[in-house]
Design a protein around this motif. Structure first.
Motif, short mmCIF file in Angstrom:
data_model
loop_
_atom_site.label_atom_id
_atom_site.label_comp_id
_atom_site.label_asym_id
_atom_site.label_seq_id
_atom_site.Cartn_x
_atom_site.Cartn_y
_atom_site.Cartn_z
N GLY A 161 0.78 -1.23 0.00
CA GLY A 161 0.00 0.00 0.00
C GLY A 161 0.81 1.27 0.00
O GLY A 161 0.23 2.36 0.10
N TYR A 162 2.12 1.19 -0.13
CA TYR A 162 2.92 2.42 -0.15
C TYR A 162 4.21 2.23 -0.94
O TYR A 162 4.66 1.10 -1.18
CB TYR A 162 3.24 2.88 1.28
N ARG A 163 4.76 3.34 -1.34
CA ARG A 163 6.08 3.38 -1.98
C ARG A 163 6.94 4.38 -1.22
O ARG A 163 6.44 5.44 -0.80
CB ARG A 163 5.97 3.82 -3.45
N LEU A 164 8.21 4.08 -1.07
CA LEU A 164 9.09 4.86 -0.21
C LEU A 164 10.44 5.02 -0.87
O LEU A 164 10.96 4.08 -1.49
CB LEU A 164 9.23 4.13 1.13
N ALA A 165 11.04 6.20 -0.75
CA ALA A 165 12.38 6.43 -1.29
C ALA A 165 13.05 7.55 -0.51
O ALA A 165 12.39 8.44 0.04
CB ALA A 165 12.32 6.80 -2.77
N GLY A 166 14.38 7.50 -0.45
CA GLY A 166 15.15 8.55 0.22
C GLY A 166 16.47 8.78 -0.48
O GLY A 166 16.98 7.91 -1.19
N MET A 167 17.03 9.97 -0.26
CA MET A 167 18.29 10.33 -0.90
C MET A 167 19.07 11.28 -0.02
O MET A 167 18.49 12.16 0.65
CB MET A 167 18.02 10.96 -2.27
N LEU A 168 20.40 11.10 0.02
CA LEU A 168 21.31 11.96 0.77
C LEU A 168 22.13 12.81 -0.19
O LEU A 168 22.51 12.36 -1.26
CB LEU A 168 22.29 11.12 1.60
N THR B 53 15.01 15.43 14.97
CA THR B 53 14.48 14.15 14.50
C THR B 53 12.98 14.22 14.26
O THR B 53 12.26 14.85 15.03
CB THR B 53 14.76 13.04 15.54
N LEU B 54 12.55 13.58 13.20
CA LEU B 54 11.12 13.37 12.95
C LEU B 54 10.87 11.87 12.93
O LEU B 54 11.47 11.15 12.12
CB LEU B 54 10.70 13.99 11.62
N LEU B 55 10.02 11.40 13.84
CA LEU B 55 9.67 9.99 13.92
C LEU B 55 8.25 9.79 13.40
O LEU B 55 7.33 10.53 13.80
CB LEU B 55 9.75 9.49 15.36
N LEU B 56 8.06 8.79 12.55
CA LEU B 56 6.76 8.55 11.94
C LEU B 56 6.41 7.07 12.02
O LEU B 56 7.28 6.21 11.89
CB LEU B 56 6.75 8.98 10.47
N ARG B 57 5.12 6.81 12.24
CA ARG B 57 4.58 5.46 12.10
C ARG B 57 3.36 5.55 11.21
O ARG B 57 2.40 6.24 11.51
CB ARG B 57 4.20 4.87 13.46
N PHE B 58 3.41 4.83 10.09
CA PHE B 58 2.35 4.92 9.08
C PHE B 58 1.60 3.60 9.00
O PHE B 58 2.21 2.54 8.86
CB PHE B 58 2.94 5.26 7.72
N GLU B 59 0.27 3.67 9.11
CA GLU B 59 -0.59 2.50 8.96
C GLU B 59 -1.13 2.47 7.54
O GLU B 59 -1.96 3.30 7.15
CB GLU B 59 -1.75 2.56 9.96
N ALA B 60 -0.64 1.53 6.74
CA ALA B 60 -1.00 1.50 5.32
C ALA B 60 -2.43 1.03 5.08
O ALA B 60 -2.96 1.22 4.00
CB ALA B 60 -0.03 0.59 4.56
N THR B 61 -3.06 0.42 6.09
CA THR B 61 -4.44 -0.02 5.92
C THR B 61 -5.44 1.08 6.22
O THR B 61 -6.55 1.09 5.67
CB THR B 61 -4.74 -1.23 6.83
#
Length: 400
Positions: free
Chosen positions: A170-177, A255-263
């Motif tokens: 249910g999700y797509r995720l990407a990161g870059m430095l 810091t940013l902390l996240l918890r994602f519920e894809a449902t």
């Protein structure tokens, strides 16, 4: 069709190969079983600027291919197979679980039929999974990816990363430095469960080794708390204590902390510093305002409180550290809110992994000619609200 019938022979050759010889095993198997005239394995460099050949060692720079001006680069960026008529070469994305590694180039005597393309795509996907495991046992592929010498601080930061992209339920995720070869204290981390994603974006004080050591402690403390079953508030509190115990309040980590519920689309957040959270919905960009809480390590006894935001299917979240939105141009103007919103909006038709690359390139163009005193992170999370497709690239495009 020969390759479709002999796929198991290709897989056996890959499994039998030692990690450092995986590229040769794929090449030899495709020549023997896939009618390939020649094969090349191209890996994306850390800055996602060029594709660098593995089989051309010891000098991959002599044959590197720019991502933005080649059919191989189009295969990497679009995650679609590309037939290059001029080179008689099929370029296939090498990807595993949503993480892009590079491109497999197969030179063929004639344009392939669709079922042949699908068979080659399966090999490219298997190669992606093989490379994920090989990186734990050999430095060969990491050496091939490097366009420049990496600083020790950057080595530490890249070593902390869980990957550069992920495709979940249910999700797509990407990161870059950025700067890829001299990053200091910015980092991102994530962990996925069947329907839940845990994500952190950190921005440590200072430069060089000082920042890298600080961020390493913070990320490791957060992982330790997360793996012990702590919730977001507890993770932040335990990491706060760990950083304070080491530095006594002299250093801290935004810091940013996240918890994602894809449902459900619910996003729980603890905002302990400067990373900015933006949402792209349709064509509208909005900065999500969260309660600002103290950075980790400031006092060591901070109580953190999580907040909840509800997303809609199709929403894109972009998390950006201050190295992007505080970037200065050659005439000393700031990147600023308006340009930041425009950069986010410009990615609306791109997948998450290309979106982060587009935003980083936009920031680099803006500050061209300016000495860099801060590093930057861009992370993109798309809520697709759908189950992931089979782990292979979509249908072939044409590059003539």
């Amino acid at each position: 069709m020969a390759l479709r019938n002999d796929l198991n022979a290709v897989y056996r050759a890959m499994r039998a190969a030692p990690p450092y010889a995986l590229a040769e095993a794929v090449r030899d198997a495709l020549v023997r079983h896939g009618a390939a005239l020649s094969v090349e394995v191209l890996l994306a460099d850390y800055a996602l600027v060029a594709l660098r050949p593995v089989l051309a060692e010891p000098d991959p720079a002599a044959a590197e291919i720019r991502i933005d001006s080649s059919s191989a680069g189009r295969a990497f960026a679009s995650q679609q197979s590309q037939w290059d008529q001029a080179l008689s070469t099929l370029h296939l994305p090498v990807t595993a679980c949503g993480e892009r590694f590079g491109v497999l180039g197969v030179r063929l005597p004639e344009p392939p039929e669709l079922d042949e393309v699908r068979a080659f795509e399966e090999v490219a996907t298997a190669l992606g999974h093989g490379l994920r495991g090989a990186d734990r046992l050999t430095d060969r592929y990491q050496r091939a990816r490097r366009m420049a010498r990496m600083t020790l601080a950057a080595e530490m930061q890249w070593g902390l990363l869980p990957g550069y992209g992920h495709r979940g339920n249910g999700y797509r995720l990407a990161g870059m430095l950025e700067p890829a070869y001299a990053v200091y204290g910015d980092n991102f981390d994530w962990s996925c469960d069947p329907d839940t994603l845990m994500l952190s974006i950190t921005n440590g004080m200072g430069e060089g080794m000082r920042a890298a050591l600080l961020t390493t402690l913070a990320v490791t403390a957060l992982r330790n708390a997360r793996r012990s079953g702590a919730n977001l508030e507890e993770q932040a509190g335990l990491a706060d204590e760990a950083v304070y115990a080491q530095y006594g309040g002299r250093e801290h980590v935004s810091t940013l902390l996240l918890r994602f519920e894809a449902t459900t689309g619910r996003l729980f957040a603890v905002d302990a510093g400067s990373p900015r959270l933006m949402r792209l919905r349709d064509n509208e960009v909005e900065t999500i305002k969260l309660e600002q809480q103290l950075p980790l390590g400031m006092f060591g006894n901070t109580t953190y409180v999580e907040q909840c935001v509800t997303l809609q299917p199709g929403d894109r979240l972009v998390i950006i550290t201050d190295g992007v939105y505080d970037a200065k141009s050659s005439v000393n103007t700031a990147f600023g809110e308006a340009l930041l919103e425009s950069a986010v909006r410009s990615t609306r038709l791109q997948p998450a992994d290309e979106a982060v690359r587009t935003m980083i390139r936009g920031m680099l163009t803006f500050r061209e000619g300016v000495d860099v005193f801060d590093d930057a992170v861009v992370v993109c999370l798309d809520w697709t609200a759908e189950q992931p497709a089979a782990d292979h690239p979509p249908a072939m495009g044409d590059a003539m």
